[in-house]
Design a protein around this motif. Structure first.
Motif, mmCIF file in Angstrom:
data_model
loop_
_atom_site.group_PDB
_atom_site.id
_atom_site.type_symbol
_atom_site.label_atom_id
_atom_site.label_comp_id
_atom_site.label_asym_id
_atom_site.label_seq_id
_atom_site.Cartn_x
_atom_site.Cartn_y
_atom_site.Cartn_z
ATOM 1 N N LEU A 211 0.833 -1.194 0.000
ATOM 2 C CA LEU A 211 0.000 0.000 0.000
ATOM 3 C C LEU A 211 0.873 1.250 0.000
ATOM 4 C CD1 LEU A 211 -2.713 -1.036 2.631
ATOM 5 C CD2 LEU A 211 -2.765 -1.309 0.140
ATOM 6 N N ALA A 212 0.392 2.277 -0.686
ATOM 7 C CA ALA A 212 1.175 3.513 -0.832
ATOM 8 C C ALA A 212 1.011 4.399 0.389
ATOM 9 C CB ALA A 212 0.746 4.244 -2.091
ATOM 10 N N THR A 213 1.599 3.966 1.501
ATOM 11 C CA THR A 213 1.481 4.731 2.744
ATOM 12 C C THR A 213 2.841 5.087 3.336
ATOM 13 O OG1 THR A 213 1.339 2.652 3.998
ATOM 14 C CG2 THR A 213 -0.736 3.679 3.329
ATOM 15 N N THR A 214 3.904 4.828 2.592
ATOM 16 C CA THR A 214 5.256 5.030 3.111
ATOM 17 C C THR A 214 5.752 6.452 2.929
ATOM 18 O OG1 THR A 214 6.267 4.408 1.010
ATOM 19 C CG2 THR A 214 5.815 2.631 2.573
ATOM 20 N N GLY A 215 5.086 7.216 2.057
ATOM 21 C CA GLY A 215 5.547 8.557 1.758
ATOM 22 C C GLY A 215 6.440 8.620 0.542
ATOM 23 N N ASN A 216 6.768 7.471 -0.018
ATOM 24 C CA ASN A 216 7.663 7.420 -1.182
ATOM 25 C C ASN A 216 6.973 6.909 -2.445
ATOM 26 O OD1 ASN A 216 9.893 8.200 0.455
ATOM 27 N ND2 ASN A 216 10.059 6.082 1.186
ATOM 28 N N GLU A 217 5.871 6.187 -2.287
ATOM 29 C CA GLU A 217 5.244 5.519 -3.426
ATOM 30 C C GLU A 217 4.665 6.501 -4.435
ATOM 31 O OE1 GLU A 217 4.065 1.861 -5.434
ATOM 32 O OE2 GLU A 217 5.681 2.642 -4.188
ATOM 33 N N GLY A 218 4.102 7.593 -3.957
ATOM 34 C CA GLY A 218 3.515 8.571 -4.867
ATOM 35 C C GLY A 218 4.537 9.154 -5.814
ATOM 36 N N ALA A 219 5.675 9.560 -5.281
ATOM 37 C CA ALA A 219 6.732 10.132 -6.110
ATOM 38 C C ALA A 219 7.277 9.101 -7.088
ATOM 39 C CB ALA A 219 7.857 10.660 -5.219
ATOM 40 N N ARG A 220 7.407 7.858 -6.632
ATOM 41 C CA ARG A 220 7.923 6.800 -7.507
ATOM 42 C C ARG A 220 6.974 6.544 -8.674
ATOM 43 N NH1 ARG A 220 7.612 1.728 -8.908
ATOM 44 N NH2 ARG A 220 5.699 1.399 -7.727
ATOM 45 N N ILE A 221 5.676 6.461 -8.400
ATOM 46 C CA ILE A 221 4.693 6.206 -9.450
ATOM 47 C C ILE A 221 4.653 7.372 -10.432
ATOM 48 C CG2 ILE A 221 2.215 5.986 -9.924
ATOM 49 C CD1 ILE A 221 1.993 4.323 -7.362
ATOM 50 N N ALA A 222 4.676 8.603 -9.913
ATOM 51 C CA ALA A 222 4.661 9.782 -10.784
ATOM 52 C C ALA A 222 5.847 9.760 -11.736
ATOM 53 C CB ALA A 222 4.670 11.049 -9.944
ATOM 54 N N GLN A 223 6.993 9.321 -11.249
ATOM 55 C CA GLN A 223 8.196 9.254 -12.081
ATOM 56 C C GLN A 223 8.083 8.154 -13.131
ATOM 57 O OE1 GLN A 223 11.821 8.303 -9.952
ATOM 58 N NE2 GLN A 223 13.063 9.452 -11.405
ATOM 59 N N GLN A 224 7.430 7.061 -12.778
ATOM 60 C CA GLN A 224 7.310 5.917 -13.682
ATOM 61 C C GLN A 224 6.345 6.173 -14.849
ATOM 62 O OE1 GLN A 224 9.019 2.912 -13.689
ATOM 63 N NE2 GLN A 224 10.270 3.928 -12.141
ATOM 64 N N LEU A 225 5.555 7.216 -14.772
ATOM 65 C CA LEU A 225 4.603 7.510 -15.853
ATOM 66 C C LEU A 225 5.315 7.881 -17.154
ATOM 67 C CD1 LEU A 225 1.840 9.485 -13.954
ATOM 68 C CD2 LEU A 225 1.446 7.499 -15.413
ATOM 69 N N HIS A 226 6.441 8.544 -17.061
ATOM 70 C CA HIS A 226 7.244 8.908 -18.241
ATOM 71 C C HIS A 226 6.426 9.657 -19.304
ATOM 72 C CE1 HIS A 226 10.588 6.629 -16.656
ATOM 73 N NE2 HIS A 226 9.875 5.525 -16.621
ATOM 74 N N GLY A 227 5.542 10.534 -18.855
ATOM 75 C CA GLY A 227 4.774 11.338 -19.790
ATOM 76 C C GLY A 227 3.557 10.651 -20.392
ATOM 77 N N LYS A 228 3.262 9.429 -19.985
ATOM 78 C CA LYS A 228 2.096 8.700 -20.507
ATOM 79 C C LYS A 228 0.853 9.076 -19.701
ATOM 80 C CE LYS A 228 5.042 6.324 -23.030
ATOM 81 N NZ LYS A 228 5.230 6.616 -24.468
ATOM 82 N N SER A 229 -0.307 8.854 -20.298
ATOM 83 C CA SER A 229 -1.554 9.186 -19.594
ATOM 84 C C SER A 229 -2.225 7.956 -18.992
ATOM 85 C CB SER A 229 -2.534 9.881 -20.545
ATOM 86 O OG SER A 229 -3.062 8.971 -21.485
ATOM 87 N N VAL A 230 -1.650 6.773 -19.221
ATOM 88 C CA VAL A 230 -2.208 5.533 -18.676
ATOM 89 C C VAL A 230 -1.076 4.706 -18.077
ATOM 90 C CG1 VAL A 230 -3.320 3.320 -19.222
ATOM 91 C CG2 VAL A 230 -4.151 5.431 -20.274
#
Length: 302
Positions: A198-217
């Protein structure tokens, strides 16, 4: 002498009369053409599909109504899951100072969501600025980071739709270009196979945002999907058609036969055809809002 000439008489200056008639006819034709263009102009793109609000309060209210309709509409399509998953939207704060992120308060079923029940969250620190209640922690963690790093995006939808999530649970979750619906997402899908709870560590949001690489899905491995939209209507329509595309792929794979994949040039061509005409996605969302006003108890605009 000229002031004495009657234009009702064609005995004087025939060429003037004829030219005036041609100008009049041309003007009428141009006016009709402009009226036709004006008739369809609201459908030219997503931004023009709405009447522009004149204040932050009106824009906030409009965005609240749209997001509430999206919650109920996706529940209507069977794409909600208990009281989990989250849809968010960026909007001006009611007080006119900066922006807030609209989100459902924890514990509400999607069919219960109304415009006034949505919380307004400080995008920077996650505090509640508008409304009563608390949001789900992982939702704020993921969505706020995506909105902060994607200023052109208004809405972020995270769902666990059955067929799209089924693909996300495969070792190879690739969405293949096998159907017209699939081409809507040509070269616009990111894949994140780094699920770690679960994204409750304080780090998961930033990691996911970075993994998008400009994609919308994004297909989130062993988890679900994430959809970004420049409007709530766009995010709603994309979420629906992503699940439809995934459903067709799962059904095709279940036959055990080889899938017929579209060549990249054709998939790109169809993608551009769809992207160049936003009428259908706005019409889809507006139709759903009309349905939602009569489907669940209580008006979502309240």
């Amino acid at each position: 002498m000229f002031n004495c000439i009657s234009l009702n008489s064609r005995s004087f200056f025939p060429f003037v009369w004829d030219n005036l008639r041609m100008i009049s006819t041309s003007t009428v034709g141009l006016c009709k053409q402009q009226q036709q263009q004006q008739k369809y102009r609201p459908w030219l793109n997503i931004e023009q599909a709405k009447v522009k609000p004149s204040s932050s309060i009106e824009k906030n209210r409009q965005d609240r109504e749209d997001l509430a309709a999206a919650y109920r509409g996706l529940a209507y399509y069977g794409l909600s899951e208990g009281v989990c998953n989250h849809l968010t939207s960026r909007t001006p704060a009611k007080n006119g100072e900066g922006e807030v992120m609209l989100i459902v308060k924890y514990g509400l079923h999607w069919t219960e969501v109304t415009a006034s029940s949505l919380l307004g969250i400080n995008i920077e620190n996650g505090s509640v600025l508008e409304g009563d209640g608390e949001p789900e922690t992982s939702a704020v963690e993921i969505h706020s980071h995506i909105l902060k790093t994607n200023p052109s995006i208004q809405s972020v939808f995270h769902t666990h739709p059955p067929h799209a999530t089924s693909l996300a649970c495969l070792e190879d979750p690739t969405l293949h270009m096998i159907h017209q619906n699939s081409t809507r997402f040509f070269e616009d899908v990111a894949y994140d196979c780094g699920y770690d709870g679960l994204a409750t560590t304080g780090n998961e949001g930033a990691r996911i945002a970075q993994q998008l690489h400009g994609k919308s899905v994004m297909f989130m491995g062993n988890h679900g999907v994430l959809v970004l939209g420049k409007s709530t209507a766009e995010a709603f329509d994309k979420t629906y058609y992503l699940e439809r595309a995934a459903e067709l792929q799962v059904l095709a794979m279940s036959t055990g036969k080889k899938m017929s994949k579209l060549p990249d040039n054709l998939a790109k061509f169809v993608n551009q055809q769809i992207e160049n005409d936003s009428r259908f996605l706005v019409a889809h969302f507006e139709a759903m809002k009309r349905i939602m006003k009569h489907t669940y108890q209580g008006d979502f605009t309240s």
